[in-house]
Design an enzyme around this catalytic site. Structure first.
Site, PDB file in Angstrom:
ATOM      1  N   GLY A  20      -1.672   6.544  -3.044  1.00 18.64           N
ATOM      2  CA  GLY A  20      -2.549   5.389  -3.134  1.00 18.64           C
ATOM      3  C   GLY A  20      -3.948   5.810  -3.560  1.00 18.64           C
ATOM      4  O   GLY A  20      -4.442   6.844  -3.150  1.00 18.64           O
ATOM      5  N   GLU A 263       6.470   8.690   3.759  1.00 20.32           N
ATOM      6  CA  GLU A 263       6.296   9.601   4.895  1.00 20.32           C
ATOM      7  C   GLU A 263       7.639  10.086   5.417  1.00 20.32           C
ATOM      8  O   GLU A 263       7.817  10.306   6.616  1.00 20.32           O
ATOM      9  CB  GLU A 263       5.502   8.911   6.022  1.00 20.32           C
ATOM     10  CG  GLU A 263       4.083   8.562   5.627  1.00 20.32           C
ATOM     11  CD  GLU A 263       3.280   9.777   5.181  1.00 20.32           C
ATOM     12  OE1 GLU A 263       3.566  10.897   5.670  1.00 20.32           O
ATOM     13  OE2 GLU A 263       2.377   9.619   4.333  1.00 20.32           O
TER      14      GLU A 263
END
Lengths: 460, 460
Positions: A20, A263
């Protein structure tokens, strides 16, 4: 940058994809890259690299980057791609808290390599929290909508009932309402454990890290699967309105969707949990001491669930035991299937692949038990009024019984539970729906989400 | 409009919400509204109403309409709201194929009220087709991606395996690959039945319509649930890339999402199927003749599944029998629960609500049996090469065995199957994964989707 320079800079092209704010916004990045000294690889290390000029924001020489394009959600976020081509950075740009590279190019390894796990584990613990938060928002919208929306005259001339009074609507929503509470308490429990283990590690005691790593990986996967399904069920439960942005669901769904992927992709994480469980079943068989939560693997299996009546099946201890039994059985079964596969002459990685289905079930059951046990413990150990205890107790019973119903095969397969007990489970699920219905709106109001957070016309 | 005019126009406000092209595009609409003649209501009838001027496209007097705003998907579609306020239309705007209103205001009822069901049933049959088509696209993208994408070195120095070789990836995708084929054949079967029944109805024979209505409603719900879940699993199976629009999944997911909601919300439909099944269990108990597929309710239950070995469990007849047994048991159980509830003094609508969980399981099992049986019949009755028959046979066995595994509780609960048989089911699921893997890419290529249709960088 002050300090000595050495050409430790990577001289190959790296490509990043997805982070991001990488494509347009960031001027610097922490880049995990392979460290080579004198031709020898020392593994992944973190380096600060400047990406863009602080004068005019243009990419620096050798740096190619940009936005990866339209996505399912997070439309206002810049997710980027990044490539390095022969980019030099100073030696001192390597983050050297744990390992160091001297000015003359010699490597000092970290005192404890596992210390770097800390952030990764912490992020997964956070995802359990974040997921419970998002699921709580979804059930808030759906339960409130279901209390307002009336449909289908049941008794001629009387008002149409609130759709929250229909068992079918309750069957959709209350499992996820219960899960939202369960996962909230799970996040409390695993966060406390994370802090405990961080403190132990700061004192040099690394014993509990492996178990925490396996638990957090598994719980991240286990809870995020349920959260994503739950948000969709809540959306669908509002009929056509769930398809409108005004319901808040499209945004919530697309924002929550990555929980299962980033993740650590969920399947990969569950297999990591399974790997840990397999390692410790070996220990369990040898009667060795086991850390923390995993201790249950060392206990003997009871033959049968002792429930004779519906009230037996409402006992928290009995319900927790059922999930413990199932987890232990599935973990032992996976271990036995692995042994059998290796016994046939399969190499480790082939046996592992052949056993994926057993390993995934084992890891999932392990996490499910943790969630149930944590819910029970939270109610037991927390000071609260009798009225609140009563409400949470029903929710906990429902979470466990509904879980048994949904995975009934696991509980019946070895005869631990029988058909008659399963009949009672279904009957209790129905009765608990009625109990929870009474407080359903209060239970979601208790999450106390501001309307500006929910962004929902249906759930305001 | 030529012809006599009477003030049959609705004089109350109606509001429509959601129809496609309603808000901005359409100049006319067919409006289903309550027909009142001399103060008496005759129920819903269809009327053509002009919405916008053919000169300048402005809404006509008394008409308020517009777009309902942003949605989860179908962004290029205009979904509208519409209100009428004292709008007059000619009598002859009522669609009068089946029922008529004379110029002097007298009503002629339809020869057969049920004829109007035809379109609704037909649309649901179409949705089964459309859903199978969308799921087929999703598995095409995911399987192709999984054949191209390599990950995680297994043997040092050797190429990373294609992720399609991982059991965990196969476990995600192959159930939906099998379902895509199963639902394709289901759509063939129910479409044929629809045409059959339409012909019977044109000859004045309405006997089969109720069963077809119940079947099409149930199959629309049963298949669309699986399709929506399957598309999401396929999306997630591609990791982060599944979140990018370039994968084709976000579009596919949001376009498919309404399948579960429009043309009859899924839960409402399953309860309609259940209502039909409850009506006919009464008949079954009396030994009466039952139409079509539902005949199985009249058969006696076998005590136990006769499978002694894995090869027994590969027999199509045995697998179909297992789904038949489970459907019959759950339908009978729902009927018994209804009787018991009514016996306790509950009014019909309260008993119905109390039994929702049993009714929904019964309807779902009924549809699942239909899908399995139809898959088996298609392979038996269709001319094909031995090689193709072999491939489809494995897929059919897998669809059934995986289904038993997922709903194992249903098969174990009454002792029809036992733990040992379930062990064999799991073992066979693993073996069939290997078999299907060999032809997985061919199986999706066989859907023959053009790249312009898939719109996917991953699945091109």
């Amino acid at each position: 940058w002050p300090g000595n320079y050495h050409t430790h800079a990577p001289t190959y092209c790296t490509v990043e994809w997805w982070p991001g704010n990488l494509g347009k916004t960031s001027t610097h990045a922490v880049v995990l890259a392979q460290l080579y000294l004198r031709g020898k690889s020392y593994g992944l290390h973190p380096f600060i690299a400047q990406l863009r000029s602080l004068e005019n924001h243009q990419p620096l020489p050798g740096i190619t980057l940009g936005d990866i394009g339209p996505k399912l959600g997070y439309h206002s976020n810049d997710n980027g791609f990044l490539g390095f081509d022969h980019v030099r950075i100073p030696r001192r740009n390597m983050l050297m808290k744990y390992s160091q590279v001297s000015p003359d190019g010699f490597y000092t390894k970290p005192v404890q390599a596992k210390l770097t796990y800390g952030t990764m584990v912490g992020v997964r613990v956070e995802i359990v929290s974040a997921g419970s938060y998002m699921l709580s928002q979804a059930v808030t919208i759906a339960v409130r909508y279901s209390a307002v929306r009336r449909q289908t005259e049941q008794i001629k001339g009387e008002k149409e009932p609130q759709i929250l009074d229909y068992r079918s609507q309750q069957l959709k929503l209350f499992p996820y309402l219960a899960a939202a509470y369960a996962f909230t308490f799970t996040s409390f429990g695993v966060t406390d454990r994370y802090i405990e283990v961080q403190n132990e590690m700061n004192d040099g005691n690394m014993e509990s890290l492996s178990e925490l790593h396996a638990l957090s990986a598994g719980l991240k996967a286990f809870t995020s699967y349920v959260v994503n399904k739950g948000i969709e069920v809540c959306r669908l439960s509002c009929g056509g309105h769930g398809y409108s942005q005004a319901s808040g669901f499209p945004e919530l769904y697309t924002i929550a969707a990555p929980l299962s992927t980033f993740e650590g992709e969920n399947t990969v994480l569950l297999l990591q949990t399974a790997r840990y469980l397999m390692k410790f079943t070996a220990t369990a068989k040898r009667g060795g001491g086991l850390p923390g939560f995993v201790l249950y693997l060392n206990q003997r299996q009871k033959g049968q669930c002792p429930a004779r009546s519906e009230s037996d099946l409402l006992d928290h201890g009995l319900l927790s035991d059922a999930f413990e039994h199932r987890a232990r059985r599935l973990v032992m079964e996976a271990a036995q299937k692995m042994q059998s596969n290796i016994g046939k002459g399969n190499p480790q990685h082939v046996a592992w692949n052949n056993c994926h289905m057993y390993l995934l079930k084992a890891a999932s059951a392990h996490c499910h038990f943790y969630v149930v046990q944590t819910f029970v413990k939270y109610i037991n150990d927390t000071e609260m009024s009798d009225a609140v205890r009563d409400v949470l107790t029903s929710l906990c019973q429902f979470y466990a019984l509904h879980g048994i119903w949904q995975d009934a095969g696991d509980f019946l397969q070895d005869g631990y539970m029988n058909g008659k007990q399963l009949d009672m489970v279904l009957s209790l699920v129905g009765k608990l729906l009625d109990k929870i219905r009474i407080n359903a709106v209060a239970l979601v109001d208790a999450f106390d989400f501001r309307d500006e957070i929910l962004c929902s016309k249906l759930g305001a």
